[in-house]
Design a protein around this motif. Sequence first.
Motif, mmCIF file in Angstrom:
data_model
loop_
_atom_site.group_PDB
_atom_site.id
_atom_site.type_symbol
_atom_site.label_atom_id
_atom_site.label_comp_id
_atom_site.label_asym_id
_atom_site.label_seq_id
_atom_site.Cartn_x
_atom_site.Cartn_y
_atom_site.Cartn_z
ATOM 1 N N TYR A 1 45.356 62.223 -14.457
ATOM 2 C CA TYR A 1 45.607 60.997 -13.413
ATOM 3 C C TYR A 1 44.603 61.407 -11.994
ATOM 4 O O TYR A 1 44.144 60.441 -11.495
ATOM 5 N N SER A 2 44.869 62.325 -11.785
ATOM 6 C CA SER A 2 44.121 62.955 -10.578
ATOM 7 C C SER A 2 42.598 62.649 -10.459
ATOM 8 O O SER A 2 42.015 62.089 -9.416
ATOM 9 N N GLY A 3 42.129 62.810 -11.798
ATOM 10 C CA GLY A 3 40.642 62.596 -11.914
ATOM 11 C C GLY A 3 40.492 61.123 -11.755
ATOM 12 O O GLY A 3 39.585 60.709 -11.160
ATOM 13 N N GLN A 4 41.432 60.285 -12.168
ATOM 14 C CA GLN A 4 41.193 58.821 -12.312
ATOM 15 C C GLN A 4 41.284 58.257 -11.039
ATOM 16 O O GLN A 4 40.656 57.566 -10.373
ATOM 17 N N THR A 5 42.318 58.899 -10.206
ATOM 18 C CA THR A 5 42.611 58.513 -8.905
ATOM 19 C C THR A 5 41.055 58.741 -7.971
ATOM 20 O O THR A 5 40.776 57.771 -7.290
ATOM 21 N N PHE A 6 40.707 59.891 -8.087
ATOM 22 C CA PHE A 6 39.560 60.282 -7.296
ATOM 23 C C PHE A 6 38.468 59.225 -7.675
ATOM 24 O O PHE A 6 37.592 58.769 -6.645
ATOM 25 N N GLY A 7 38.236 58.958 -8.768
ATOM 26 C CA GLY A 7 37.092 58.317 -9.276
ATOM 27 C C GLY A 7 37.081 56.941 -8.646
ATOM 28 O O GLY A 7 36.172 56.317 -8.346
#
Lengths: 472, 309
Positions: free
Chosen positions: A226-232
């Motif tokens: 989730y965090s990766g997607q949010t940052f991206g």
Amino acid sequence: MSAASGASGLPSPAGSAGMPAAASASRVPAAARAARLPSSARSTGVSSSAGSARVSAPAGPARLSAASPAVPRLTSLPHPATAMSNATAMPNATAMSGIAALPRPAPVLSVKRPAAKYFVSLPVDFLLIGGFSVVLFLVLPHLLDGSRTARVIQLGMWLTWVGNWPHFSATSHRLYGTRAHLKQYPFTAVAAPLLVALGAAGSFAAPAVVAPYFVKLLLLWSPFHYSGQTFGISQLYARRAGHRPTGLERSFLMAFIYGTFIARTLLFEASPTGSQYYGIAYPGFGVPQVLPAAANVLTYASGAVFLLLLARTCVRERKLPPLMYLLPAATQYVWFYVAGARPGFAEFVPFFHGLQYLVIAWAMNLSGKALDQKAPATPRFALNESAKWYAINVAGGAALFYVLPLIAADATGAPKALATGIVLAAVQIHHFFVDGVIWKLKSQTVASPLLVNIQELVHSEPVRAVPQGVAA
Amino acid sequence: MRAALLAAMTVALAARAEEPAPERVVFHTVAGDMVFALYPKAAPKTVQQFLALVRAGVYDTTAFRRVRPGFILQLSTASDREKPLTEAQSKLIHRLPVEPGELKHVRGVLSMARKEQDPDSAETSFCILLRPAPQLDGKYTVFGKLESGEDVLEKILEVPRDDRMRPVVRIEVTRAEVVSSSAALAAMHLEPAHAVAGAPAPAKAVAALHAAALPVVRDPVQHKRIYFLSGGLLAIVFLGVGKVLLGKRISSRHATSLDLVGVLIGTFLLLVLLIPEGHRLPWLAAVLFIGVVAILKLLGRFETPAERP
């Protein structure tokens, strides 16, 4: 709970974005592709000349200089600054390094309009990327008192069918949908499912020994993902808005986003008791009690420093901070931090996460399809392609999350709950694994139409290439 | 100002909730006697039922069946006791609604056990907290505290446990009784803490666990665990051998991917091996958690194409 998951105590979602345009687009001459790009995708400029492609950025907010800071490595989303079909058109360019890293731009094409700030428009993007979830969070207590009632669970389940499951399917669709992708990612196409299948087989063979840790891996990986997607997504909108975060600003934003995941997870992991996932009891880590509090402080500190740095940049450049740049992080904060106070809301988080993913994957899929056809995209074409893509993913999601567990239970003779838990964990781990690979901009063949605007795409006419210096 | 007032009110409420009942409950166990004070203002229904059950002898011959050092000591349910419940005793047992209250889960408190998904499913089983557990606050009913018998706790913790954290010998509550007041309690002779008879000494625990007479040795779970770990190690070995044999025939991109497959398998094996150990050693658990997050980040390099010069 991600998708159909349900770790109590923590939101445990999943997802990212993807786009199959690269390989399919490679069959079309680069110049022809560039000519059909909508202005938003073209704004970063694409050209190809005997294999040595270069990019010219127009004046305006989307322009990126060669001196721009190095582009970050995104966990799940490709770098937004890379124009659609850029990579296929530029065999010598490293897609990940994108426009900013090209040493000496030798522009051939220029365009008149700056990059579009949104996939569709500000209200639509705002609602789909996270605004809708934040609004729901605010109004839910007035509608359903915020508790996790049977009605809320049922509603969350229905939304999972149409929002979360399809987003898992979209990943598999992208990887296994074309032979070109299989050739491009042979290890991912083979090793990922093989590893996951081994884990699932071990879980079926030794439910008391392996399954708890298989589930544990899922529930750790999910919020990380989730965090990766949010940052991206936040980086994507920064580029769309012409905002160039400094390395420090980016680092602190990343620390804040991943901090929300780590602090929340540690709170749960402070207990060794663990919880259950489809009847599979999994353990907690039992980390020292001081860690969640320390992670909490670090997360807030990172967020504060990030906001200070952003404010400094905005004051220096005399502009407002881009709303869509901040929205993903704010949304994740609500999902991971505040939602705990309203257990009913947590039921909807996987849906909203899937929605984020789907809106980007949809836009990229549509732009890829538009590239593949010879004529400009019409509204009817867009509608047909969108409906087809969504229908495939809804069916794929149902097959992965509903049919597959039934087949597994039948084939192994395992209890249905156990089979469901193991298969769902396997499907989601596979999604995390694949998603972490297929969206990399380092891949020279991953084109990234992330700056596309659907309205422009659908209404765009073939564009005349303009020699440098002629364009306004 | 408002925050200070709120804080003061919370403290006052907690202090009121912590006011103990005049009665004390004594658990005579095979490791010595424990005395519990109860909080009827914090958990009136729970305390009422608990006292009724103790008076009816429901807790006699129950046992501490789950020992998690650094977390809890849990008593089994009454239905699991050595002597079957009488009909009259069974009728006294009712499901209890959760009574979260203001009290915190700190060392020594008694907290009702319940089903994970059903807050109102507490009946007879309860835990003694061995360290603060804020994650349980507001979710489980705190209804009392261990007033004396800390040394008994220590003796119970010394008993070796199997993989599922069950003591290898039965830690029985031979009898439980209600004492009407502190004065009556002072007049009682309480048995001091002592080693549990029949329990192997901690140093000999490993040998004891391998003795054929102990259930853990016959536990097929243990065997499956060994096979699984061996299989995982074998996979890592195969990956290494395969990579050596393939040599330069594979690109650096794919060599890295092979390495990462090995790393992921190894990480998973470490999770299986060390998470239970982490329950004894919280800092090991912390290192393990941070390590897993770092590995997930590292997996971002899987099948990444090489940068062009």
